[in-house]
Design a protein around this motif. Structure first.
Motif, short mmCIF file in Angstrom:
data_model
loop_
_atom_site.label_atom_id
_atom_site.label_comp_id
_atom_site.label_asym_id
_atom_site.label_seq_id
_atom_site.Cartn_x
_atom_site.Cartn_y
_atom_site.Cartn_z
N ASN A 86 0.82 -1.21 0.00
CA ASN A 86 0.00 0.00 0.00
C ASN A 86 0.86 1.26 0.00
O ASN A 86 0.53 2.25 -0.67
N VAL A 87 1.95 1.25 0.75
CA VAL A 87 2.83 2.42 0.76
C VAL A 87 3.50 2.59 -0.60
O VAL A 87 3.64 3.71 -1.10
N LYS A 88 3.92 1.50 -1.20
CA LYS A 88 4.50 1.59 -2.54
C LYS A 88 3.50 2.16 -3.53
O LYS A 88 3.86 2.96 -4.41
N LEU A 89 2.24 1.76 -3.40
CA LEU A 89 1.21 2.31 -4.28
C LEU A 89 1.06 3.81 -4.05
O LEU A 89 0.92 4.59 -5.01
N HIS A 90 1.08 4.24 -2.80
CA HIS A 90 0.98 5.67 -2.48
C HIS A 90 2.15 6.43 -3.10
O HIS A 90 1.98 7.49 -3.70
N ILE A 91 3.35 5.88 -2.96
CA ILE A 91 4.54 6.54 -3.53
C ILE A 91 4.43 6.60 -5.04
O ILE A 91 4.71 7.64 -5.66
#
Length: 575
Positions: free
Chosen positions: A340-345
């Protein structure tokens, strides 16, 4: 570079970054064996009335004249042409012998790029993409195969007989009856073991295509892409200033972020670089005072409370328990959270500047999720961090309309380590989930909050003005100018408030450690000033800072909101 266990773990994790080829190999697995011979198949997708409520999608698979495996299929789920193309590919791979090399012909570049180039990136971000269910099944089935697959693009409707047959079958599929059901993942096929197969070449890729890589936006660093061929749409050489200005205007109109927009705007209206009127040392003196408690408290401050909070923090142990039943601040980091954090980035901050460790988000995105998870978990468990993470670069930006010869006229932008920001993005998610569950955010909090907008407050004010005007009443409003708002947060008071609300545990302990050990260096005008620490305010440039700022003031806002509610807001408007 330090020599602590976490420093070594950091270096080992950074060394595990994967190239496009390595990420593809990790997703699909190695070629484990190939029987003699190969097989060919043509696939196609079709969609009638695309984009309309009555759209109908079908898939066609053509193995050869008279082959019993030829088939027309109605596509389940969303009725789109791209989904139909991927469905046809999946059905073909399911039918193919796993020990035979497969040549799959399709006129869909979308399908080929999705499988050969984009799937590893989507897998790293939790398959947040269109047709994720089918793509996950394709990746799973390919990983179970032993032999490789070559994806070959053919031009549609160009006289290729096999492609025309697949297209006809796809068209028939659109006419098959429904109802259209939600797509259900295919079970793994019951393929026989292939232990007796001859071994394939060690470097043979599992999937292959001759189509060049087409990058997804904000995922692949531009430096790693092949130079595009000249298309004839733009001049090869800019000969005049007018042509250069035209290119700048095009970049301005297609800017992907506010930062890109203002960078292009400045290059158009004011491209000259002017010498600085101040030095990095001048800025250090200002920022040092701004980011640390004052020597003498203003008379408005509660000096006893201020001192008591400092004494309380000094006695707080480095490790504290997490009292929340949900384990908001003590549970282990999960792979889905990393995704999820990679998607946000990928969506928001892919091109953010690097910190002092010189690691950018493109590098972070190429590290396997499990390796990132293990490294971040080790940091939290040890309440420690690699030494490279404990330095933030401060860039100074002049305030508009201010005297730029005065160091007080500059605001700070923090260039924190991208890896630190990754971990504090995780912490931000936990903080927000905890705050929403506990009702710690006041009803009026619309900034820095999911599904809320700062324009909500403007709407409320506008509605109050119109209501007062319609009734002929006076409306009193107060606008507070919070100068240097973020640097004014008193850290001991912040930690005590959070602790009293039940926000404690390993995650909070790690964040307190980061605050107590972070160093700042100022780079300005080609100069670098001596480092210093900040013991007031929230971390500059850190993703978790906005929620901490909100929580620091939230009890005051809630009390003020309730006080106004109890005494009656309308009483002021009626005077």
């Amino acid at each position: 570079m330090g020599n602590s266990p976490l420093d070594i773990l950091l270096q080992n994790t950074l060394n595990k970054c994967q190239s496009q080829q390595q990420a593809t190999a990790a997703l699909y697995g190695p070629v484990r064996g190939v029987s003699a011979g190969a097989t060919k198949v043509h696939t196609d997708g079709s969609c009638l009335n695309p984009g309309m409520p009555d759209a109908r999608a079908g898939a066609g698979v053509f193995w050869g004249p008279g082959d019993r495996r030829n088939g027309a299929f109605r596509v389940a789920g969303a009725q789109t042409n791209n989904r139909a193309e991927l469905t046809a590919v999946l059905l073909a791979i399911l039918e193919a012998q796993p020990s035979l090399a497969l040549q799959l012909f399709t006129d869909s570049q979308y399908a080929i790029h999705s499988i050969c180039h984009w799937a590893p990136l989507w897998a790293n971000t939790g398959w947040s993409c269109a047709n994720a269910d089918i793509l996950k099944d394709i990746a799973h089935i390919i990983s179970l195969r032993h032999a490789p697959i070559s994806f070959i693009w053919v031009k549609g409707h160009s006289g290729n007989r096999a492609n025309e047959e697949a297209d006809t079958l796809a068209g028939r599929g659109t006419l098959l009856p429904g109802p259209i059901l939600t797509y259900v993942s295919c079970p793994p096929p019951a393929w026989p073991t292939t232990s007796g197969l001859p071994e394939a070449a060690a470097n043979l890729p599992k999937v292959f295509t001759t189509l060049p890589i087409v990058p997804l936006p904000k995922i692949i660093p531009l430096a790693s892409l092949p130079k595009p061929e000249y298309t004839g749409l733009e001049p090869l050489h800019l000969q005049t200033e007018w042509e250069k200005q035209d290119v700048r205007l095009k970049r301005l109109m297609t800017a992907k972020s506010q930062g890109d927009f203002w960078h292009e705007w400045k290059s158009i209206v004011d491209p000259k670089v002017r010498p600085s009127a101040i030095s990095a040392h001048d800025l250090r003196q200002v920022f040092l005072a701004r980011m640390n408690p004052p020597q003498l408290l203003p008379v408005e401050f509660d000096a006893l409370r201020h001192s008591t909070n400092r004494d309380w923090l000094a006695l707080l142990p480095p490790s504290t328990p997490d009292p929340s039943p949900e384990g908001f601040f003590s549970r282990a980091i999960t792979i889905s959270e990393i995704e999820n954090v990679k998607l946000h980035i990928k969506t928001h901050t892919m091109h953010a500047a690097r910190g002092a460790d010189k690691v950018n988000y493109a590098h972070v995105m190429s590290i396997p999720n499990e390796d990132l998870r293990l490294m971040f978990q080790a940091c939290v468990d040890a309440t420690d961090a690699p030494v490279q993470w404990l330095t933030t670069i401060l860039a100074a930006i002049g305030k508009r309309g201010k005297d730029l010869s005065d160091p007080e006229s500059y605001q700070t932008i923090g260039l924190e380590s991208c890896l630190v920001k990754f971990l504090t993005l995780l912490i931000d998610c936990w903080f927000r989930a905890w705050a929403e569950t506990r009702g710690c955010l006041p009803p009026s909090q619309n900034g820095f909050r999911t599904k809320h907008r700062t324009s909500n407050n403007a709407f409320v004010l506008r509605s109050a003005i119109e209501k007062a005007a319609s009734k002929g009443q006076l409306l009193y409003t107060c606008f507070i100018d919070l100068r240097n708002a973020f640097p004014s947060v008193d850290q001991p008071t912040l930690w005590r408030k959070l602790h009293n609300w039940g926000a404690s545990g390993p995650i909070i302990d790690w964040l307190r450690m980061l605050y107590s050990r972070m160093n700042y260096i100022i780079r300005f005008g080609g100069e670098v000033a001596d480092s210093f620490q900040a013991f007031a305010g929230i971390l500059i440039g850190d993703p978790a800072s906005p929620i901490l700022w909100i929580l620091f003031l939230s009890d005051l806002v809630i009390l003020g909101y309730l006080s106004q509610w109890c005494t009656g807001i309308t009483s002021g408007a009626s005077r």
